[in-house]
Structures are given as C-alpha cells and as structure tokens.
Scaffold this motif. Structure first.
Motif: not given
Lengths: 353, 353, 353, 353
Positions: B166-168, B186-187, B189-192, B195, B219, B222-223, B226
């Motif tokens: 759920m978290t980096p 729910r995550n 689009q949790n972009f961190d 990444r 997309n 893609e994060y 990428a």
C-alpha cells in the motif's frame, strides 16, 4: 444495525445469528415478518460486527443505522469546527479564498501571483510543488524548490500557503514550508498518507476522491482525525460521471450535505470541478450560495504557458479580482463574511490584457 | 495531434499557434474549414505540447492521435508479454489461477487454504497482510507477520504468493516475502508507489482504479514500466457505476480491449468485481471466455467468520475446485491452457459441509 | 418493510407513525435502539404505504424488504419461463440467436442477410424499420415498408422476426408483421408503451435502459406482465458509465443476477453493448459462458455502407457464422442447446471478401 | 469534420475514403502524419456522412467539429430566447418560479396550493395529472380530471400552469388545459412524443434525461424546434451518478454550459435534483447564482400525506415563501429580475405549523 434474513431461513439459523450478536456483547431483538425475519441490534457494537454478520449464511443484508465515522460526525461535535491559522479563520461564518497557479514554476511567477491574490482579497496562496500526473512523461512539479519559493512568496505578501503532499515520507518537509497540506483526489484513500497526516498538527485540506461517496469521504477524514489531527477541511472538487464536456461534475449538493453530516469546513474547487475557465465564475458564485466555507481557485498570469496544461481552467488575475468583489456581496446574503480591499482596481490595470 | 480552433479565430492567432508548434520542433499543417481551422501536427512532439496548446486562447480542443503511453502499448511491443515466475507462466496462452482468502489470519488458516488451492489446481496463493479499509476502525490486516505466514504456506505447498502493498516504504519487505505484489484499486494512481515499484523486479499485479479509464490504467502501468520493471499484469476488478446491487460492475470488455491496446497479461477478479459469492462462478467462466489470462478468486474455508467481512464474496473450497475443473474445459475452447490435478475429489470431501 | 426513525424522535411521533401503519391494515413492531427506533411492518402492505411513510416527519428511511415487482419475480414463478414461437423455444436450456442489420434498407439487402442468418444457424432475423436516433436529421428508418420487407424475408427463409416499436400507436401494426417486438433502451420507461404492450400477446424483448437499475428493469417488465402479456424477454445491452472507449459497458453480471431474481429469459446484445466489431466475438462468448439465454447480434453484408452508421459494430457474415460454430461448442459446456447446420462453409465462401 | 485513419492504412484505402467524401459533395483535405493520416472535410456535409465514414474500413475515428443540432444552438440564434405567456416572460434577465405539488390530488388541495404559490410570488403552478412511476402498482395520477382541477386553480389565482405529458396522444388534451407542457426525464428521448410536440405551439419544458449528455439534451430540444415549435425551455433536474445519498446529482454547471451552447431558457429543478427537502433551499440559491432562468420547486401543504411519496422533497409553504424572498435579493446580484409581493407574511401565518 439491522440484520435482514433471507426468505424462509430456518429457526436454527436465526438462533445462530442471535448467538453471534450476543457473543459480541450487544442485544438482539427479533421481529418475524411474513417473508423475512428482521433482527435489530441494540447497544454499541464493534464496527467489525456488521462485516461478520453480513457474510453469515441466511443473511440477506445488514443495514447500518449508525454512521461508521464518529469524530467527523456532527452528532459527535454539534458546533462548526473553525480552524484558525495565523489569524485567518476557516469554517463557520468565515469565507476563505485560496488562489494561485496549478504549479509553482519560478520565483518570479509565484511572487507576482501572490501579490495579485493578496491584492484581490485572497487569504491563501495555492501552488503545487509535487504534481500527480496521469502519465509518467508529463511535468511532475519542481519539488522541494517549489515549496521554498511558495513559502517565501506567502511570507512576503502576507498569505497562508497550501500545497499538495502525495506520499507519507514528504509530510514532514511539506509541513515545514506550507501552512495547509492538500490531499489530492487520487489519494483520498491512500490510507498510509492519511495515517501519517493524523500524526501532525498542520491543517489538511482533504479533496473528495472523484468517485468517492460522502460516506467514504467522511471516513477518510476520520482516519486523520482519529490519528490526532483535528484540523481537517473537506473539499468538493467534482466527481466523475458520464458527462465529459466538463472535466468533472461539480456536486454542489455535497456542500450542504457534508455540512449537515459533519462539523468540518467545506471548501469548493470550481477549477478542477469544471475544467473550464468560463465556468469558474458561475460555479464559484453557486458554491457560495450553497453555503461553502471557502473556495480554492486556479489563477495564473499567463495561462497560455502554464507548465501543467491546467491553464485552460485558470482565471486571469482581473477575472479573479472581479469575482472576489462579487463574492463579497453574495456572501453577505448567505451569512458568510469576506472582505476585499477597497482599491485593488488600479493595481490590476497594470497587467490586464 | 490535431488542434481545432474556436469559431472565427483571427489569422494572427492561428499564426501564433503555428509558431508555438514549430518552436516545439514539429511541423504544423493548417487546414481551413468553413467554421473552424484544423491544424495537424506532424512529427514526434513532447507530451507536454498538447497541454500547452490546449490552454492557448483561440484553441477549442486538442485531440491526441497517438497514445500517451509507450512501453505498455502493443504498438511498441507486438508480442504478448509472458511473465515466468519459478516455472509458472503468466500471459499468452497460459491461464493462471490465484486463490485464497481476503486476509491472512492465522498460520493454520493460510496453510489449510494453501493446501486446498494447490489441490484444486491453482498456481498462486493470494492473501492480504496489509488491508486498505474504508474506515479507520475496521480490521487493518496483521502486517508483516501475515507476510511470513503466507510465504511459509506458499513454500510448503508449492504455490507462488501474491499480496497487496500500500505504500512505497513497504515495497522492499513485501518483495522479500511475496512473489507478486498487488497494487489495489485505490492506489492505482498512487504515483509514488508506482515509481517505487518501477525500481524493483518483483512482478506487479496492478488493479484498475474503480473509476479509471483504460487510458489512465495503461498510463499507471507505464509508470512501473518506465521505471524499469517490465513485469506488470493488469487486473480488471470492477468499476463503480450507478448499479449498487453488485459491489462493482465487472467490465469484461476491458479484457479484449486491454489485450488489443497492450501486450501485458490481463487478469480478472470476479470476487471484488461482483461482491457476491453466487456470481463468482458465472463471471469466472465469462472472463475466461472473453480471453482473460488469469483469475484471482477469493476462497475461504470459513467465510462466515472471515475477519474482513469479505466472506460474502468468497467461494467455499469445493466450489473453487469444481469451478477450476470447468475452467479447464472452457479454456480449451478459447485457446487457454490450464490443468487441474487428476484426483482432487476425495481430498475435498473431508471438509465439505 | 422497515421504518427507521431519525435520532431522538418523540414518543408522540412514533405513535403517529404506528397509527399510520395500522390504519393501512398491517401491524407495526417497534424496536427501540440506543439512537434510533426501528419499526418493522408485518403483513402485506399496499405499495403506496412505503411512499407515504417515507415522507412523514421523524422518518429517516424506509427500507423495502419485499420486492416491488411480483409477476416478474422468481419468488412468484420458480420455473424458467420458456416462450415458444413457431417451434422456436426461448428460455431455459435453449440458446436463441437473433441476427441481422441495424436497419432494414432494401428488399434485396434484408433477403440476403436473412439467407445468411439462416445458413449460419440463427433463428431470428432482427432489423429496424423505425429507428430511434439522437438527432432529428439522422436517418429515421423506412417505416412500414421495412416491416413488410422483413416479414417477407423471414417467411421465405424460415426465420422469426424482431423489430423495434417506439410508440403505442404502432404496436398493432408492428405485431401484425413481426414475431417479437423490441422495446429500445430509451423507451424502457415509456410507460404508455409498456402498458399498450401488456394488451397484446406478441412476445416482447425489453431492453434495459442504459441507466436503469435491475430493480427498475424488472419493474418495467412488470408493467407488461401486469397488463396480461406473459411473453417478456429481458435484454442486457450495456449501461452508461464513465468509460467512453466502448459505446456502453456491457454488464454481464446482469445475466446471472436477472436469472436469479426473475424467471424471464435473458438475452445479451454485445453489438450495442460494446459498439465495436472486434469486441462482439469475445463478448458473445462471455455472455453464453455467463448463462445468457440468447444473443442479439448485428450482422451486415456491407457494413461500410449501412444507413445508420452502426456498421462499425456489425459483424461480417463469415464472422457471424464462425462465431455461431464456436457458441455451439461453448453452449454444451454450460448446458445451453444450440445447433448450427452441418455445412454452411461453402455457401459463405461466395461472398467472403 | 475530421477523419482519422488507422495506423498504416493503404493509399488505396485513403483514396476510397476521399472518394466517398467527394461523392457527398464536400471537399477532402488530406494531411499525412508519421503514424496516421488525417482527412479534413470542408463544406457542409449531410449529417449522415459522419456515420457513413465511421464504419468504413481503415477509419479509426470521425470527429465532428460542428454541432449536430442547429436550431437549438446559440451559433444560429445569438440572442436569448424569451418565451412570453400571458404576460409572463421566461428567459433572459427574467427569473420564473414554478411551484406546486408533485401530483394534483383534489380540487381543494390544488386550489390552496395555487393560492400559496401566488401569495409567495410564484408565476406558474406545477402539478402532475399523469405520473410516470417506476412500478405499475404505484399511484399513476388522476388523469384528465387533474388537468381540469389545475386549470381552474391557475385561472382563479392568476397563475400559468405546467403539467407533464407522457405520450403523443395526450399532447392535444394537455395543451387544452395547461399553459406549459413538461417532458419528463424518462421521456427525453421519446422521439415520437418530441415530434408531436413540434407540431403544437404550447411551450415545452424539456427535462434532461437522467443520463443524457448536454449534446443529447440539445438534440432532443432540436426535435421539437425542427418540428416548428420554438418555445422550448431546458430543465436540469439531476443526473444519475454513483452517489445515492441524494436522489440525483444536480449538475449546476449545466446551467452556464447550456446557456453558452444554446439560446433557450434554462430552468433548474432542485426538488428532483436532490430528493431531500433540506437541500432544496441551498440548491435553489446556488441555481440562481449560477445563472438559472427559473426554478421548478415542489411545494405541498401536507407533505406527510402526498399521494406520490414525493412529499419528502416538497417544501412547506412558509419555506417556499421565505426562499422566494431570498431569491429576489440574490437575483439582483446576478442580473435576474424577480419580485415577490410586499406583504405575504400574515397570509402565511394562517397555516404555519
């Protein structure tokens, strides 16, 4: 809480359900209808009891009568919460205006915009340093440098500042530079972030997830409140519907609904809520007429060249200043206090195109 | 990319738009219609150009013709991606079945369920150690202890394991114990978080946000791609619509659509997609008939007493085993390989109620 | 039915609510909780009682436990309804395939398509004579002439026919020419049309409104059934959601849900449900795997030139024939009977592009 | 109109597309990009050309630049339409208030309500004689008798009247008794009804379908306008979204959007738009602040006992009168003229509870 059984469930099954209820330390009140049996639960049950009962055989539905959030509920806290930050009051009869660019770009950009926000009567400078973007190749914000630039501009012009925080590890540094932390729509249910925000005292503007129900929204606020941070504002910023002409559908009924269910201040975001500059003015007025405690509005001196592409929903500074004049009058009619400076007009003339 | 101007825009404005396009290093091709002017852009523009042009005065709309994601696109990678983990292949003609409880509860629970998943023919054990919950007072999972219990059960019964992160900051420890990391709806689009997942090699099952478009979903993938992690599976798990009888609306057209747009494997989650046990079987079959590369299914030996309340959508082990038998036959008709053990029946008899 | 009162309502108010319930000839069963009082209603109340109680002061919510439809409910009619028309059975274990163009255009067009539908194994010829179109300037169908052309083609090739009826005054003439009358998605709640269809015996295929809940859908069927026409089929044809890549979101869970709630046959429309030719095949298979009693599929010999613009979702005849072969196999696995002719291949070669 | 081809389509195919465009009497302007070819269409094409091109092989998308409606468009008719009925002006700077019960029940009921609407400053009496109801067993309205009662009450108290018409055959009789005909949300795309309404001159209030886009809404108005009736008002009454706390989501951005796209008056319905009495006041104010040309509000002297169950969203007469006083002030700030009588207070005292 009420348990509704399936059609023609056995007496043994009903007894088992009652047993589970009583085991949880609350009372069961059985009412046999022609088709179904209804079991009322009396007393304060643990939140997990509903989940447990819902999955039992023979149970058709479990209806919660009490709300699942407590600290966010007006039942618990009948008076409006008023958050005071450096003399600015948010909540109750006060109308707060937050304005600024989508993203902090340069020291000069944020300084000029801060000057214009202040001149128009705004109290809070908004600006993103960390930007949540749909794709990895879009501009992602300038980071900590942006926080510093905005803090400096806010200090210089006498404005509070608000910026978005996207992940738990940045809560501390964002708190250091900004007066209010914003949780974006995509992170409304980033529970680790919410938990972390509960451990600080910095006020939080929590944006509604674009597909979140009111109940989910208030439960997200509950995470922060339950962690120990009482300074939460709710922000309606548009929900996702089938209509694609506007970027989102700004759900203005959310304003009075949330104010009835909760004591927390409710802010409206007509910029993201519509995604179109020409709709920001009417939706700002409508938000205040509906009782909003504040607005967060995108404004840019050069929307054609904003770095995020959100210029399309940004007001020009003169539009922003004129709107605030109108909101001052409108606020009076609906019991919301807000004052603009007596003479901003000349100042604004210098840059009007 | 195409720029469409507003009605009766001036020649000067068109020239300015063309100037901005050429400044970006690509060519403009102007086509004047009776009402509007259309400007085609020829060449590979930076992704930010569209955003920039959209906010210029005189511009009505900017239409992107090329996709905003690249590594996730089938244009870029025509062959199906096949992810191989300890001999289990995911993607292409392979059908993967992931089964298990919503949450890991005790060593005994996860061990027994693992044994049953394996006996039925499943290849991956699912189970949550960290649970994303709407409200702060619900059961939140047992944390790292749960990771250990699941890893042990998977190892003992010869199953891969999948769990939600759920978290980096938990990516590393989850990678240590689980074979596949799940990003919850729910995550998405949790972009961190995305990444961070791009920096590891552990395969990721990315669930579609319950209100995410296909474009946003790809997309998000893609994060991760990428960032350098090529092992991404897409999971359709139901979208939020006006219909509330089912927990979500399982969008099965997403399966062939995503397979056309992308080379990544597409997994279906009929448990969360419907929220009702009796719909899991027909929706599992429909998913396979639509071409899914796999299924992730909740199964529990004692759904009445699951700790998360998701027992209502969990199959009983015999239902799970019977379903897998049927999927084996169905898979043959649509070119998907999947094998169940020859003799699981007797084993299952021991616990069938 | 259950009445839930608002927080801390007075005893007088509760007595008044109980009085209104008893006045309606049913019993009230009062259960006082810590916060609210719950009043169960025992006995068969008039449908209007819920509406009446909901608007009383002091009432927070009224929850109906029994369904508002009766004749459409499986509770009322446990066995599957099987509609037999000229020897073709629809419902239960039978799989019916309806195929044809969006609109009837010329006698030659509908004759050739009818020949191809029959050759592929279809039992019903679909085709619109009256077309519901978003705008008044689009092609609106060729009217009664189209009905005649289609009736002639159906008769010649041994196919049943289905066509859309849009207004009560055309029910009689459409019944004269067609074997099945279709109610389009926009007319699902055209109650005067539904009432009129209740007065004839012609079978009706009722399409789900693109934003109708299951409950509204079954209530619409109830209008026809209550009028005296028992021959109703339900058709899932996609709902409107935020996703715009597909024309609609085909809600396949509707198939098992409607079959559980109702005894009426459930048909799937993958053509309108997706709006894209390449998705018709996987969604047809998924529909059958989910348990559909039939499919209605657009097929055209010259989709590039269809008069309605729906060619983009029409199968070519060879795709249609190949699909039916596959559905025959798939049907066997899920208990649905359907047979294609032994040798259609050569025939189809004559026109394959 | 712009045609976008699929990736790497052949030159022959492009030539064929161009040929089809030129055959339709308009010009094609071909622009070759790196991936795709874009073909602009210059000249006034038939509306069916887009549909035809969309279904051609090799075509990925057809984008309409011009609007599909004409008579409803502000491009065609730059000035606001002002509809004048017996001296009451609707549109432009005038604010019209329509009030009354959901359904006409008895002569006494409608007479008393008419008296109260007039006393509060309303200009139009609303009331349903034919009611569209989800299920066949609900109260369906009292029919023609209701029309007569309402006409009599309107005449006596000097109010215009508005009532819903559900089917083409009732247009004439409803026109005889009512001054304005309402098309309900479920009938917005009942095209035969719209066509019939185009043949009369009675003004029409067209409600937005609860899942209709702005484009579909304006196309529905176009049906009436194209038939020859220029007197159309648009009514936003809430759309269906995932949020179920409110009956619908009142989309107030629709007000400025529709006023920009069209010259027709835009009325807001906060009663159906929210379904909750306590939200009618804030949403009425927000509607006026957003620029609405009028409001249609449910008001009832005995909401507890309304026959349709819509009492829950009906204002009490004193709430209605107080609201109109506030709207008078609010209207002044946004350029909308509306006057309430000088002394209604005493009159209202007679019935206030």
């Amino acid at each position: 809480m009420i348990v509704i059984t399936k059609n023609s469930v056995s007496e043994e099954r009903i007894a088992e359900i009652v047993h589970q209820i009583e085991k949880a330390g609350v009372q069961a009140h059985v009412s046999r209808g022609t088709d179904r049996t209804v079991i009322g639960i009396i007393g304060k049950a643990e939140p997990t009891l509903a989940e447990h009962l819902r999955q039992m055989k023979g149970v058709e539905n479990v209806i919660k009568i009490s709300k699942s959030y407590k600290l966010a509920s007006r039942d618990f806290h009948p008076d409006d919460t008023i958050i005071e930050i450096n003399g600015v009051k948010i909540g109750g009869e006060h109308l707060v205006i937050m304005g600024g660019p989508c993203a902090v770009e340069t020291p000069e950009q944020i300084d000029e915009i801060a000057r214009l926000v202040k001149a128009a009567g705004g109290q809070v400078l908004r600006g993103g340093a960390f930007k949540p973007r749909t794709g990895p190749y879009s501009f992602q914000g300038i980071g900590v440098e942006g926080l510093k630039m905005m803090a400096e501009a806010g200090r210089k012009h006498g404005l509070l500042t608000i910026t978005e925080v996207m992940t738990p590890e940045y809560v501390d540094i964002c708190s250091e530079y900004a007066d209010i932390l914003q949780v974006g729509t995509r992170n409304m249910q980033n529970f680790d972030l919410l938990r972390k925000l509960g451990t600080v005292k910095t006020p939080v503007l929590l944006k509604r997830g674009f597909s979140a129900t009111y109940d989910e929204f208030l439960n997200a606020a509950e995470y922060i409140l339950a962690g120990g941070n009482p300074n939460v504002m709710l922000c309606e910023r548009g929900i996702r519907t089938f209509e694609s002409y506007t970027r989102n559908t700004l759900d203005l009924a959310a304003i009075p609904v949330l104010q009835q269910l909760s004591h927390l201040p409710v802010i409206s975001d007509p910029s993201h809520g519509t995604g179109r500059r020409e709709l920001v003015e009417p939706m700002s007025k409508a938000s205040v007429a509906a009782g909003a405690n504040g607005l967060i509005i995108e404004m840019h001196t050069d929307p054609d060249n904003s770095m995020t592409g959100d210029g399309v929903q940004s007001l020009f500074p003169d539009q922003f200043a004129n709107l605030l004049k109108e909101l001052e009058q409108l606020g009076k009619l609906v019991g919301k206090r807000f004052e603009t400076p007596k003479e901003p007009a000349e100042y604004f003339n210098t840059w009007i195109k």
